[in-house]
Design a protein around this motif. Structure first.
Motif, short mmCIF file in Angstrom:
data_model
loop_
_atom_site.label_atom_id
_atom_site.label_comp_id
_atom_site.label_asym_id
_atom_site.label_seq_id
_atom_site.Cartn_x
_atom_site.Cartn_y
_atom_site.Cartn_z
N VAL A 89 8.85 11.22 0.56
CA VAL A 89 9.05 9.89 1.13
C VAL A 89 9.55 8.99 0.00
CG1 VAL A 89 7.39 10.09 2.99
CG2 VAL A 89 6.63 9.28 0.80
N ASP A 90 10.37 8.02 0.37
CA ASP A 90 10.90 7.13 -0.66
C ASP A 90 9.83 6.12 -1.08
OD1 ASP A 90 10.85 5.49 1.53
OD2 ASP A 90 12.97 4.97 1.48
N GLU A 91 10.11 5.41 -2.12
CA GLU A 91 9.13 4.49 -2.71
C GLU A 91 8.75 3.37 -1.73
OE1 GLU A 91 6.34 3.51 -5.22
OE2 GLU A 91 7.67 5.19 -5.57
N ALA A 92 9.70 2.90 -0.94
CA ALA A 92 9.40 1.84 0.03
C ALA A 92 8.40 2.32 1.08
CB ALA A 92 10.69 1.37 0.70
N GLN A 93 8.60 3.53 1.60
CA GLN A 93 7.66 4.08 2.58
C GLN A 93 6.29 4.30 1.95
OE1 GLN A 93 9.88 7.58 3.86
NE2 GLN A 93 9.93 6.77 5.94
N ARG A 94 6.29 4.83 0.74
CA ARG A 94 5.03 5.10 0.06
C ARG A 94 4.24 3.82 -0.13
NH1 ARG A 94 6.84 7.85 -4.15
NH2 ARG A 94 6.51 9.84 -3.12
N SER A 95 4.91 2.76 -0.57
CA SER A 95 4.19 1.50 -0.79
C SER A 95 3.74 0.89 0.53
CB SER A 95 5.06 0.52 -1.57
OG SER A 95 6.22 0.20 -0.85
N GLN A 96 4.53 1.08 1.60
CA GLN A 96 4.12 0.58 2.91
C GLN A 96 2.84 1.29 3.38
OE1 GLN A 96 6.67 1.63 6.16
NE2 GLN A 96 5.82 0.10 7.53
N PHE A 97 2.78 2.61 3.22
CA PHE A 97 1.59 3.35 3.64
C PHE A 97 0.39 2.98 2.77
CE2 PHE A 97 4.59 6.57 5.55
CZ PHE A 97 4.23 6.29 6.86
N LYS A 98 0.61 2.78 1.49
CA LYS A 98 -0.49 2.37 0.61
C LYS A 98 -1.04 1.01 1.03
CE LYS A 98 0.42 4.71 -3.75
NZ LYS A 98 0.72 4.53 -5.17
N GLU A 99 -0.13 0.10 1.38
CA GLU A 99 -0.56 -1.23 1.81
C GLU A 99 -1.34 -1.16 3.12
OE1 GLU A 99 -1.54 -4.96 1.70
OE2 GLU A 99 -0.49 -3.97 0.06
N ARG A 100 -0.87 -0.34 4.04
CA ARG A 100 -1.59 -0.19 5.31
C ARG A 100 -2.96 0.44 5.10
NH1 ARG A 100 2.36 2.59 9.42
NH2 ARG A 100 0.54 2.41 10.76
N ARG A 101 -3.06 1.42 4.19
CA ARG A 101 -4.36 2.03 3.90
C ARG A 101 -5.28 1.01 3.25
NH1 ARG A 101 -3.65 5.93 -0.20
NH2 ARG A 101 -2.29 7.02 1.22
N ARG A 102 -4.72 0.20 2.35
CA ARG A 102 -5.50 -0.86 1.70
C ARG A 102 -6.02 -1.86 2.73
NH1 ARG A 102 -1.71 -2.27 -2.18
NH2 ARG A 102 -2.04 -0.35 -3.30
N ALA A 103 -5.16 -2.23 3.69
CA ALA A 103 -5.57 -3.18 4.73
C ALA A 103 -6.70 -2.59 5.58
CB ALA A 103 -4.37 -3.53 5.61
N LEU A 104 -6.61 -1.30 5.89
CA LEU A 104 -7.68 -0.66 6.66
C LEU A 104 -8.99 -0.68 5.88
CD1 LEU A 104 -8.75 0.97 9.05
CD2 LEU A 104 -7.83 3.03 7.94
N LYS A 105 -8.92 -0.40 4.59
CA LYS A 105 -10.13 -0.43 3.76
C LYS A 105 -10.73 -1.83 3.73
CE LYS A 105 -10.06 2.15 -0.05
NZ LYS A 105 -9.55 2.75 -1.31
N GLU A 106 -9.87 -2.85 3.69
CA GLU A 106 -10.36 -4.24 3.69
C GLU A 106 -11.03 -4.58 5.02
OE1 GLU A 106 -10.63 -6.39 1.18
OE2 GLU A 106 -9.88 -4.76 -0.08
N LYS A 107 -10.48 -4.07 6.13
CA LYS A 107 -11.11 -4.29 7.44
C LYS A 107 -12.50 -3.66 7.48
CE LYS A 107 -8.74 -3.49 11.19
NZ LYS A 107 -7.72 -2.99 12.16
#
Length: 129
Positions: A99-117
């Motif tokens: 996966v390209d860097e943009a997709q990777r960072s998007q998935f990391k951000e979504r995982r981070r948001a889930l952890k914050e929830k």
């Protein structure tokens, strides 16, 4: 023939006979991994992670057992994590494992948001303790 040679030969022969037995016991249906567990028998895969979503599910189950989350909350978080995990796998499969860097960072951000929830859902119980 020296004693060392005999002992080595015996050890090698016993391993050759034992390997099919171990392979046979590993393929029994009783030893199949349960949902949320990895096939290798637990632990971390490598130094930097591995099955992050599986460990997240185990932590959520622990929070339910401790009474810090309801089962409905944990199931909702698990479903969201599973959906994100499936999307990540699909993106990886669509691009031949990379996966390209943009997709990777998007998935990391979504995982981070889930952890914050999840942290936010646990916060009220932490303040009362």
């Amino acid at each position: 023939m020296s004693l060392k040679s005999v002992l080595r030969g015996t050890a090698v022969a016993s391993l050759l006979f034992a390997v099919p037995v171990f392979a046979q016991t590993a393929s029994t249906p009783d030893s199949a991994p349960q949902a949320g567990q990895c096939e290798r028998g637990g632990g971390h895969h490598g130094r930097h992670g591995g099955n992050k979503f599986g460990r997240m599910q185990q932590r959520l189950d622990k929070q339910v057992a401790e009474g810090r989350l309801t089962q409905a909350q944990a199931d909702g978080f698990k479903a969201e994590a599973q959906k994100l995990h499936e999307e990540m796998k699909a993106a990886r499969a669509a691009s031949n494992g990379q996966v390209d860097e943009a997709q990777r960072s998007q998935f990391k951000e979504r995982r981070r948001a889930l952890k914050e929830k999840i942290k936010a859902a646990l916060a009220p119980t932490q303040q009362g303790a």
